[in-house]
Design a protein around this motif. Structure first.
Motif, PDB file in Angstrom:
ATOM      1  N   ILE A  73       4.732 -10.518  15.407  1.00 50.02           N
ATOM      2  CA  ILE A  73       3.700 -10.469  16.453  1.00 50.02           C
ATOM      3  C   ILE A  73       4.058  -9.408  17.499  1.00 50.02           C
ATOM      4  CG2 ILE A  73       2.747 -12.797  16.162  1.00 50.02           C
ATOM      5  CD1 ILE A  73       4.483 -13.817  18.386  1.00 50.02           C
ATOM      6  N   SER A  74       5.367  -9.264  17.768  1.00 43.49           N
ATOM      7  CA  SER A  74       5.735  -8.254  18.782  1.00 43.49           C
ATOM      8  C   SER A  74       5.456  -6.847  18.261  1.00 43.49           C
ATOM      9  CB  SER A  74       7.200  -8.413  19.182  1.00 43.49           C
ATOM     10  OG  SER A  74       8.059  -8.032  18.130  1.00 43.49           O
ATOM     11  N   MET A  75       5.627  -6.653  16.940  1.00 38.00           N
ATOM     12  CA  MET A  75       5.375  -5.318  16.381  1.00 38.00           C
ATOM     13  C   MET A  75       3.898  -4.952  16.476  1.00 38.00           C
ATOM     14  SD  MET A  75       7.569  -5.611  12.920  1.00 38.00           S
ATOM     15  CE  MET A  75       8.999  -6.663  12.908  1.00 38.00           C
ATOM     16  N   LEU A  76       3.031  -5.962  16.295  1.00 37.10           N
ATOM     17  CA  LEU A  76       1.595  -5.675  16.341  1.00 37.10           C
ATOM     18  C   LEU A  76       1.124  -5.473  17.789  1.00 37.10           C
ATOM     19  CD1 LEU A  76      -1.009  -5.347  14.735  1.00 37.10           C
ATOM     20  CD2 LEU A  76      -1.300  -7.811  14.730  1.00 37.10           C
ATOM     21  N   PHE A  92      20.542  -2.404  17.022  1.00 34.82           N
ATOM     22  CA  PHE A  92      19.290  -1.815  17.514  1.00 34.82           C
ATOM     23  C   PHE A  92      18.080  -2.468  16.865  1.00 34.82           C
ATOM     24  CE2 PHE A  92      19.784   2.142  20.080  1.00 34.82           C
ATOM     25  CZ  PHE A  92      21.066   1.839  20.481  1.00 34.82           C
ATOM     26  N   PHE A  93      18.183  -2.710  15.563  1.00 32.34           N
ATOM     27  CA  PHE A  93      17.080  -3.348  14.859  1.00 32.34           C
ATOM     28  C   PHE A  93      16.868  -4.736  15.439  1.00 32.34           C
ATOM     29  CE2 PHE A  93      15.356  -5.796  11.214  1.00 32.34           C
ATOM     30  CZ  PHE A  93      14.198  -5.052  11.010  1.00 32.34           C
ATOM     31  N   SER A  94      17.985  -5.424  15.677  1.00 34.84           N
ATOM     32  CA  SER A  94      17.898  -6.794  16.116  1.00 34.84           C
ATOM     33  C   SER A  94      17.268  -6.899  17.504  1.00 34.84           C
ATOM     34  CB  SER A  94      19.282  -7.429  16.111  1.00 34.84           C
ATOM     35  OG  SER A  94      19.141  -8.805  16.208  1.00 34.84           O
ATOM     36  N   LEU A  95      17.592  -5.976  18.402  1.00 36.56           N
ATOM     37  CA  LEU A  95      16.977  -6.068  19.739  1.00 36.56           C
ATOM     38  C   LEU A  95      15.618  -5.360  19.781  1.00 36.56           C
ATOM     39  CD1 LEU A  95      19.963  -5.896  22.243  1.00 36.56           C
ATOM     40  CD2 LEU A  95      18.331  -7.748  21.982  1.00 36.56           C
ATOM     41  N   GLY A 107      13.580   0.951  20.420  1.00 36.57           N
ATOM     42  CA  GLY A 107      12.954   2.162  19.893  1.00 36.57           C
ATOM     43  C   GLY A 107      11.607   1.920  19.225  1.00 36.57           C
ATOM     44  N   THR A 108      10.934   0.841  19.614  1.00 39.06           N
ATOM     45  CA  THR A 108       9.664   0.535  18.953  1.00 39.06           C
ATOM     46  C   THR A 108       8.543   0.295  19.958  1.00 39.06           C
ATOM     47  OG1 THR A 108      10.164  -1.792  19.015  1.00 39.06           O
ATOM     48  CG2 THR A 108      10.781  -0.619  17.013  1.00 39.06           C
ATOM     49  N   SER A 109       8.820   0.491  21.225  1.00 39.92           N
ATOM     50  CA  SER A 109       7.860   0.233  22.294  1.00 39.92           C
ATOM     51  C   SER A 109       7.677  -1.263  22.572  1.00 39.92           C
ATOM     52  CB  SER A 109       6.489   0.851  22.003  1.00 39.92           C
ATOM     53  OG  SER A 109       5.756   0.046  21.096  1.00 39.92           O
ATOM     54  N   PHE A 127       6.560  -2.821   6.232  1.00 43.44           N
ATOM     55  CA  PHE A 127       7.477  -3.324   5.186  1.00 43.44           C
ATOM     56  C   PHE A 127       7.999  -4.726   5.501  1.00 43.44           C
ATOM     57  CE2 PHE A 127      11.776  -3.299   6.843  1.00 43.44           C
ATOM     58  CZ  PHE A 127      11.771  -2.359   7.852  1.00 43.44           C
ATOM     59  N   TYR A 128       8.066  -5.033   6.798  1.00 47.73           N
ATOM     60  CA  TYR A 128       8.548  -6.361   7.216  1.00 47.73           C
ATOM     61  C   TYR A 128       7.599  -7.451   6.696  1.00 47.73           C
ATOM     62  CZ  TYR A 128      11.225  -9.083  10.751  1.00 47.73           C
ATOM     63  OH  TYR A 128      12.074  -9.936  11.403  1.00 47.73           O
ATOM     64  N   GLY A 129       6.301  -7.128   6.714  1.00 49.34           N
ATOM     65  CA  GLY A 129       5.303  -8.082   6.236  1.00 49.34           C
ATOM     66  C   GLY A 129       5.495  -8.421   4.758  1.00 49.34           C
ATOM     67  N   VAL A 151      14.989 -12.162  17.411  1.00 45.14           N
ATOM     68  CA  VAL A 151      15.510 -12.990  16.327  1.00 45.14           C
ATOM     69  C   VAL A 151      14.530 -12.954  15.164  1.00 45.14           C
ATOM     70  CG1 VAL A 151      16.097 -15.339  15.635  1.00 45.14           C
ATOM     71  CG2 VAL A 151      16.724 -14.518  17.906  1.00 45.14           C
ATOM     72  N   GLY A 152      14.973 -12.407  14.055  1.00 49.51           N
ATOM     73  CA  GLY A 152      14.068 -12.318  12.908  1.00 49.51           C
ATOM     74  C   GLY A 152      14.868 -12.207  11.623  1.00 49.51           C
ATOM     75  N   LEU A 153      14.240 -11.580  10.628  1.00 52.38           N
ATOM     76  CA  LEU A 153      14.947 -11.418   9.347  1.00 52.38           C
ATOM     77  C   LEU A 153      16.229 -10.624   9.549  1.00 52.38           C
ATOM     78  CD1 LEU A 153      11.925 -10.660   6.989  1.00 52.38           C
ATOM     79  CD2 LEU A 153      13.082 -12.835   7.409  1.00 52.38           C
ATOM     80  N   GLY A 154      16.222  -9.752  10.569  1.00 55.45           N
ATOM     81  CA  GLY A 154      17.421  -8.972  10.875  1.00 55.45           C
ATOM     82  C   GLY A 154      18.608  -9.875  11.174  1.00 55.45           C
ATOM     83  N   ASN A 155      18.381 -10.950  11.903  1.00 53.23           N
ATOM     84  CA  ASN A 155      19.489 -11.855  12.234  1.00 53.23           C
ATOM     85  C   ASN A 155      19.870 -12.738  11.064  1.00 53.23           C
ATOM     86  OD1 ASN A 155      17.831 -11.282  14.621  1.00 53.23           O
ATOM     87  ND2 ASN A 155      19.411 -12.395  15.703  1.00 53.23           N
ATOM     88  N   ILE A 156      18.837 -13.317  10.432  1.00 49.82           N
ATOM     89  CA  ILE A 156      19.147 -14.393   9.487  1.00 49.82           C
ATOM     90  C   ILE A 156      19.414 -13.860   8.088  1.00 49.82           C
ATOM     91  CG2 ILE A 156      18.323 -16.628   8.620  1.00 49.82           C
ATOM     92  CD1 ILE A 156      16.808 -16.895  11.212  1.00 49.82           C
TER      93      ILE A 156
HETATM   94  N1  PFF Z   1      14.326  -7.791  15.751  1.00 53.78           N
HETATM   95  C1  PFF Z   1      13.698  -8.125  14.506  1.00 53.78           C
HETATM   96  C2  PFF Z   1      14.718  -8.704  13.537  1.00 53.78           C
HETATM   97  O1  PFF Z   1      15.902  -8.759  13.850  1.00 53.78           O
HETATM   98  O2  PFF Z   1      14.321  -9.102  12.459  1.00 53.78           O
HETATM   99  C3  PFF Z   1      13.046  -6.936  13.865  1.00 53.78           C
HETATM  100  C4  PFF Z   1      12.151  -6.122  14.735  1.00 53.78           C
HETATM  101  C5  PFF Z   1      11.197  -6.730  15.562  1.00 53.78           C
HETATM  102  C6  PFF Z   1      12.258  -4.761  14.702  1.00 53.78           C
HETATM  103  C7  PFF Z   1      10.352  -5.953  16.342  1.00 53.78           C
HETATM  104  C8  PFF Z   1      11.450  -3.983  15.470  1.00 53.78           C
HETATM  105  C9  PFF Z   1      10.490  -4.580  16.274  1.00 53.78           C
HETATM  106  F1  PFF Z   1       9.716  -3.841  16.989  1.00 53.78           F
END
Ligand code: PFF
Length: 448
Positions: A332-335, A224-227, A230-232, A107-109, A23-28
């Motif tokens: 935090i999950s990305m880092l 895919f972005f939301s879950l 593909g990012t480990s 870019f998310y930052g 749940v992040g910017l992708g959802n909201i």
């Molecule tokens: N899932 C996050 C969102 O919906 O905003 C974005 C995201 C988090 C993408 C973690 C990739 C990642 F590794």
């Protein structure tokens, strides 16, 4: 080993952390925006189907790889490998995912920094600092750098503390705040004039659009972005889950939370747009489509908050805090992906390496900020439209074609004795082997 490398202390800890990543910017922001620009409910419908039929199986593949390997993405994939070619392939997929996570964070930052600056604005107005308030919402190099740095600082601060004290503790604190703010804002917006029209625009599907290729591509990309696939990230979060837990149920619960929050975010944003229209704000672009993208969040919604008078300041504050919190539990999950790799493969000290990698990613963000007009879209497209689908597809290939079926079953049986007789086991293995990689490849091909 699990104790020294950290692990989630409870089921709830994992659910909050994984849902926090998802749940992040992708959802909201992303989901309502895509819904607005893809014909409303038709998009929602397709998104729901793809999230459960394609993203969930791929999500399970990543979690399972991690829980089996009990290590970072590269090592976990290599534990499944049976020969030197598999091992090299494992390195490419695992490391590719880690790079992808780092690129997304860069870019998310920046976007998260904008959300924080918009959260500071109403606060500064409330305490009478008008010129600061104007500065924080005006695009400028120093403003972008400052807020991006602030956001990265928070991300580094949490990850330095490790899995239990950092990721788990903060996800458990922040996720309830997020849900509370979201529900509170929806309840308030629903009382305003125009909201009803917005709800019906959101929930009445134009079925004729459901099979449009562009809509399908956007919906799959969004799922895919939301879950965080593909990012480990889900491999590493999977590696912190206890072997006693039922992975199938946990994965389904996280998917359900993710999808529900995206749905709720739509229920906030789309009606808000119609409320804004009732207040005289333009919500349709020249071609007749609903305004989406950054103008939606940084123009339409702020105009709506302005038109509400004094209470608008508090609503804006709540809304942009919601956005910032959502972004933080994801960042935090990305880092964690790159950090866990450096700690486990190169024996580096966690606190130090977190700071170094965090600063490295911030430098990349700064380069993007300095060349924002072309680099922001470029990096976002590279990581999310190319990197994520390719890596997620390769993870499915790993599970479907390289990992022995019996070993997969043995791993799944831990925490779920009866899985062999379940519908999941009847469908998921061949699904991950054939359907997921093919469908992802087709959609990816089409998007080129
Ligand atoms: N899932 C996050 C969102 O919906 O905003 C974005 C995201 C988090 C993408 C973690 C990739 C990642 F590794």
């Amino acid at each position: 080993m699990a104790a020294s490398r950290g692990a989630f202390s409870s089921r709830l800890g994992f659910i909050m952390a994984a849902a926090g990543s998802a749940v992040g910017l992708g959802n909201i922001w992303g989901f309502p925006t895509q819904t607005a620009s893809n014909g409303g409910a038709a998009f929602v419908l397709v998104y729901l189907v793809l999230a459960f039929c394609l993203a969930y199986p791929a999500f399970m593949a990543e979690l399972l790889i991690g829980r089996y390997g009990q290590a970072n993405a590269v090592t976990s994939l290599q534990k499944i490998s049976r020969n030197i070619f598999h091992k090299r392939f494992a390195f490419v997929v695992g490391f590719g995912g880690i790079i992808c996570a780092a690129l997304i964070l860069s870019f998310y930052g920046i976007l998260a920094g904008w959300m924080m600056s918009y959260a500071v604005e109403p606060f500064t107005r409330i305490i009478g600092m008008e010129s600061t308030a104007d500065w924080v919402i005006t695009q400028s190099l120093p403003r972008n750098l400052l807020f991006c740095a602030l956001f990265m600082f928070l991300t580094i601060f949490i990850i330095r503390r490790g899995v239990e004290e950092g990721i788990e503790k903060w996800s458990k604190r922040l996720m309830p705040v997020l849900i509370f703010l979201l529900l509170g804002l929806i309840s308030y917006v629903m009382t305003l004039k125009g909201a009803r029209e917005g709800v019906s625009a959101y929930l009445n599907p134009d079925i004729s659009r459901v099979l449009e290729p562009d809509l399908l591509i956007s919906a799959l990309g969004q799922a895919f972005f939301s879950l965080s696939l593909g990012t480990s990230v889900m491999v590493i979060y999977g590696s912190y889950i206890s072997k006693k837990e039922n992975l199938v149920t946990l994965g389904a619960q996280v998917t359900l939370i993710d999808v529900s929050i995206a749905f709720l975010a739509g229920l906030l944003i789309i009606p808000s747009m119609y409320v804004a229209q009732a207040q005289g704000v333009a919500i349709f672009a020249e071609d007749g489509s609903l305004i989406s993208g950054s103008s939606l969040v940084f123009t339409v919604l702020p105009s709506l908050f302005n038109s509400m008078g004094d209470i608008g300041l508090y609503v804006a504050l709540a809304f942009f805090i919601l956005m910032s919190v959502a972004a933080l539990t994801s960042s935090i999950s990305m880092l964690e992906g790159p950090v866990s790799y450096a700690v486990e493969r190169h024996n580096m000290e966690r606190k130090k390496v977190t700071t170094y990698i965090g600063i490295g990613i911030f430098i990349l963000s700064a380069i993007i900020i300095a060349n924002i007009s072309f680099m922001l879209d470029f990096v976002a497209i590279l990581a999310t439209q190319y990197g994520q689908p390719i890596i997620a597809m390769l993870c499915c290939v790993f599970v479907g074609w390289i990992w022995f079926r019996n070993d997969i079953l043995t791993e799944l049986k831990q925490g779920n004795d009866m899985v062999e007789h379940s519908l999941f086991w009847k469908i998921w293995p061949w699904y991950t082997k054939f359907v997921c990689p093919t469908a992802i490849a087709i959609v990816f091909w089409h998007s080129l």
